[in-house]
Design a protein around this motif. Structure first.
Motif: not given
Length: 236
Positions: A161-162, A184-188, A193-196
């Motif tokens: 996870e990220f 590609v990464i959504g399940d992690r 979790a925060v996306i900028l």
């Protein structure tokens, strides 16, 4: 007058070498100040401005407001960080998160640029920073996923996870833009979790935001910056 005359006669390669040496020294000094900050403390804007100028490449380097948000979150995150693209932000993430034992993964598709970032990381940052270049297709380091093109991420090696994602790539003009991140990464990306997402006012990123919000529960905060719009997305 004499100094101006001397400048005129100094060979251009020597001038360029001197400028490069001075630029490296400025960056070294600024990074020392950054690394001297107490753990968990984000740098203030004057230091970020100094780092930005010392890094060079100002045409493509993120603006101060974006760097401020990146460093604020990097200084506090407790889980792994993913960066799409690389640059000065990679050094900041390494200094503020990597040195605390938080893994930082950066995906970069340009081999020459990756070499520059790798050298800067060796010179200035002691921490867990993984700068990844993976040309799965012999002619391209980006991978064709059909509907979109995105980074060839080394998924088996990456964390489960990220907690923070700094999304400033792939570059404009890439098929699908930055849409591939969640595919590609959504399940992690766990809840919280925060996306900028930089450049969120561009048409491609607006389309990406609408699709992400349709597919995944996200809390979205938009912030207008001098250079565009920053979206801060939190997974619900």
């Amino acid at each position: 007058m004499i100094l101006e005359a001397l400048k005129h006669w100094v060979p251009r390669p020597l001038k360029q070498a001197a400028r490069s040496a001075w630029q490296r020294e400025r960056l070294r000094r600024a990074m020392r100040r950054l690394l001297a900050l107490p753990t968990g403390v984000a740098p203030e804007r004057p230091l970020l401005a100094e780092l930005r100028v010392a890094w060079g490449n100002e045409r493509f380097t993120a603006d101060l407001d974006f760097l401020t948000e990146v460093t604020r979150l990097a200084a506090a995150t407790q889980g792994p960080v993913l960066e799409c693209g690389s640059g000065l932000t990679t050094l900041l993430l390494g200094a503020l998160a990597g040195r605390r034992g938080v893994e930082v993964w950066a995906l970069e598709h340009e081999p020459e640029w990756r070499r520059r970032i790798a050298a800067a990381l060796r010179d200035h940052v002691a921490g867990q920073v993984y700068l990844w270049f993976s040309p799965l297709l012999w002619f391209s380091p980006l991978s064709d996923y059909g509907e979109f093109v995105w980074y060839a991420a080394p998924l088996p090696l990456m964390p489960d996870e990220f907690r923070l994602v700094v999304c400033d790539g792939p570059p404009a003009g890439t098929r699908g833009g930055r849409f591939g991140l969640l595919s590609v990464i959504g399940d992690r990306l766990p809840a919280g979790a925060v996306i900028l997402l930089d450049d969120a006012d561009r048409d491609t990123e607006q389309h990406t935001l609408r699709r992400w919000m349709r597919d995944v529960p996200l809390a979205v905060a938009l912030r207008q910056l001098p250079s565009g719009t920053l979206a801060e997305l939190t997974r619900c």
